[in-house]
Scaffold this active site. Structure first.
Site, PDB file in Angstrom:
ATOM      1  N   GLY A 117       0.834  -1.193   0.000  1.00 44.49           N
ATOM      2  CA  GLY A 117       0.000   0.000   0.000  1.00 44.49           C
ATOM      3  C   GLY A 117       0.862   1.234   0.000  1.00 44.49           C
ATOM      4  CB  ALA A 118      -0.048   4.812   0.157  1.00 49.69           C
ATOM      5  CB  SER A 119       1.642   3.461   4.782  1.00 51.61           C
ATOM      6  OG  SER A 119       0.840   2.319   4.970  1.00 51.61           O
ATOM      7  N   GLY A 120       3.441   1.116   2.917  1.00 54.06           N
ATOM      8  CA  GLY A 120       4.414   0.047   3.099  1.00 54.06           C
ATOM      9  C   GLY A 120       3.956  -1.287   2.547  1.00 54.06           C
ATOM     10  CE  LYS A 169       1.161  -0.873   6.033  1.00 53.31           C
ATOM     11  NZ  LYS A 169      -0.223  -0.393   6.076  1.00 53.31           N
ATOM     12  CG  ASP A 213     -13.598   1.119   9.711  1.00 60.19           C
ATOM     13  OD1 ASP A 213     -14.704   1.086   9.147  1.00 60.19           O
ATOM     14  OD2 ASP A 213     -12.528   1.037   9.094  1.00 60.19           O
TER      15      ASP A 213
END
Length: 496
Positions: free
Chosen positions: A230-233, A250, A340
């Site tokens: 993903g964008a963060s790792g 992660k 969530d």
């Protein structure tokens, strides 16, 4: 945080006590008795609402019919404001995790929502059909009704200076967004840190080196299988050489993170939240510019896989609800809101263990592709999230009720609708219809009734639901194992 939802949309609003060079604090009372009139009119020819920023109106008019706007104008307005706010937040998303939410974060979110409407309206053309004024009481959305003709909606809405017919005020009151819990006459007082509390990147690295495990992660862990990126790792499964256990890791490239202090704050939060029904943080490792965060691996995947592929018995649904409620009760006891709760964020072990996650280490990678890529899905949201009324811990209880419907039907209500239409329907209709209601046991019906009360005061707490008779029929967790195996076989998934 993505799954099917915009995991991370509100992450920046998480407030954690930051490291301060200067311990001075400023007590800032948020504005009370502030009134903003947003005059929303109905177009003479189309019968549709006007008065919000033109791009927002185009989205609104494309997805919510004139009849619906006419019947529930307040719900339509609140839905589009909330939807567009979420989309704006998504554009700016760059944080690595979605932290748990505090009442302070919700207050900040409410104020940012107000600022966004102000900003967008400030950039409207002087020729637009807008009238915004201010006074000094509550927020008001005033909907002005004009004579309508039964015509087809005109695409795109044109704003002009044509003289209007006399106005009929159908004012719909927006609740004061600064009031979240407490007595209606109270406004929370925010404790705002001085600007110099922000840490430099080097200070963040220094603190990470202090709190992280000193082992070299490249030596300690054997990388087994990539789950996704993903964008963060990057997320992958690894074997820990210390005990040969499998973990989810992660790998975050810190050079790509613009707000490294958020990472530090959220690692500290993760370390403080340990419970048998949460996907627990295990350890963090720093190697040059790469931060490895190790979490428990739930080898059964997400509950989403099971609900979409397999029919669950009431006793199995009760077992999942009980375990999820234990996690929710724990979080609420810590003064935090999950916000969530849904099947994507409930992970299963092959032994039937049930654990709630919120940080996207696995759930946002291994779920159904269609559900992953949808941005800003609101299907589990309580009505008060959209309307900003009495917003607090009980939003998690509503979401649990919607997740129970998932376990009955295979998907939440309104799943086939666009996110904006779903928001409108949640705000306008409140409790959704449950197609197989008559097939449910009286105890299950009563359990759902207590979860899905639109009136927050009537909705049960997590602890009250843990004592509900429906949970007495809960089957052993190991009965979930055949369901997990069946779903994995159908979906061709495994964690080996």
């Amino acid at each position: 945080m993505s799954g099917r939802s915009n995991r991370g949309v509100f992450g920046k609003l998480f407030s954690k006590k930051q490291h301060n060079k200067d311990d001075r604090v400023t007590e800032i009372g948020m504005p009370t008795n502030v009134k903003r009139h947003i005059h929303v009119s109905k177009n003479l020819e189309t019968g549709m609402l006007e008065g919000l920023p033109a791009p927002w109106l185009r989205v609104l008019n494309a997805q919510i019919t004139p009849a619906e706007q006419n019947e529930n104008p307040d719900a339509a307005i609140k839905a589009v404001i909330f939807h567009m706010y979420r989309m704006e937040r998504e554009k700016a998303l760059d944080e690595p995790f979605k932290p748990f939410v505090t009442p302070e974060a919700i207050t900040k979110e409410d104020l940012e929502m107000k600022k966004l409407v102000d900003h967008k309206n400030a950039h409207q053309s002087q020729d637009s059909d807008l009238s915004i004024g201010q006074s000094s009481e509550d927020d008001v959305v005033q909907i002005d009704s004009f004579p309508q003709r039964q015509t087809m909606p005109a695409a795109p809405i044109k704003h002009n200076l044509k003289k209007k017919e006399p106005q009929l005020d159908l004012s719909a009151v927006l609740e004061d967004l600064t009031l979240i819990g407490g007595e209606p006459e109270e406004s929370p007082i925010m404790r705002k840190k001085e600007i110099n509390s922000t840490l430099t990147d080097e200070e963040v690295y220094e603190e990470l080196r202090r709190i992280c495990n000193k082992d070299d992660p490249y030596v300690r862990f054997e990388r087994v299988k990539d789950l996704g990126a993903g964008a963060s790792g990057v997320v992958f499964i690894a074997i820990d050489s210390k005990d040969n256990s499998k973990v989810a890791i992660k790998d975050i490239d810190l050079t790509k993170q613009s707000k490294k202090e958020l990472i530090l704050n959220e690692i500290n939060v993760l370390k403080d939240f340990n419970h048998k029904n949460l996907v627990n943080f295990l350890d963090a490792f720093l190697s040059f510019d790469h931060l490895w965060v190790a979490m428990e691996l739930l080898d059964g995947g997400s509950l989403t896989d099971v609900v979409t592929e397999v029919i669950m018995k009431e006793g199995q649904i009760a077992a999942v609800c009980r375990e999820t409620l234990q996690a929710i009760s724990f979080l609420h006891s810590k003064g935090t809101i999950h916000r969530d709760i849904k099947s994507d964020n409930v992970l299963l072990g092959m032994d039937g263990s049930v654990k709630v996650t919120d940080f996207g280490f696995c759930a946002n990678i291994v779920g159904d592709e269609k559900r992953q890529t949808m941005v800003g899905t609101p299907y589990w949201m309580a009505p008060e999230v959209v309307t900003r009324k009495q917003y607090g811990k009980k939003v998690d209880i509503w979401s649990l009720g919607i997740m129970a419907i998932e376990m009955i039907e295979g998907e939440p209500p309104y799943m086939k609708e666009t996110p904006l239409r779903a928001l409108y329907l949640i705000a306008a209709l409140g409790r959704p219809k449950i197609p197989r209601w008559e097939n449910l046991s009286p105890n299950f019906q009563d359990f759902l009734d207590k979860c899905l009360q639109v009136d927050v005061d009537l909705r049960a707490t997590a602890d009250e639901l843990l004592a509900h008779p429906f949970l007495e029929c809960a089957m052993e967790l190991k009965t979930l194992t055949p369901l997990i195996k069946a779903a994995q076989k159908i979906l061709h998934k495994n964690y080996d």
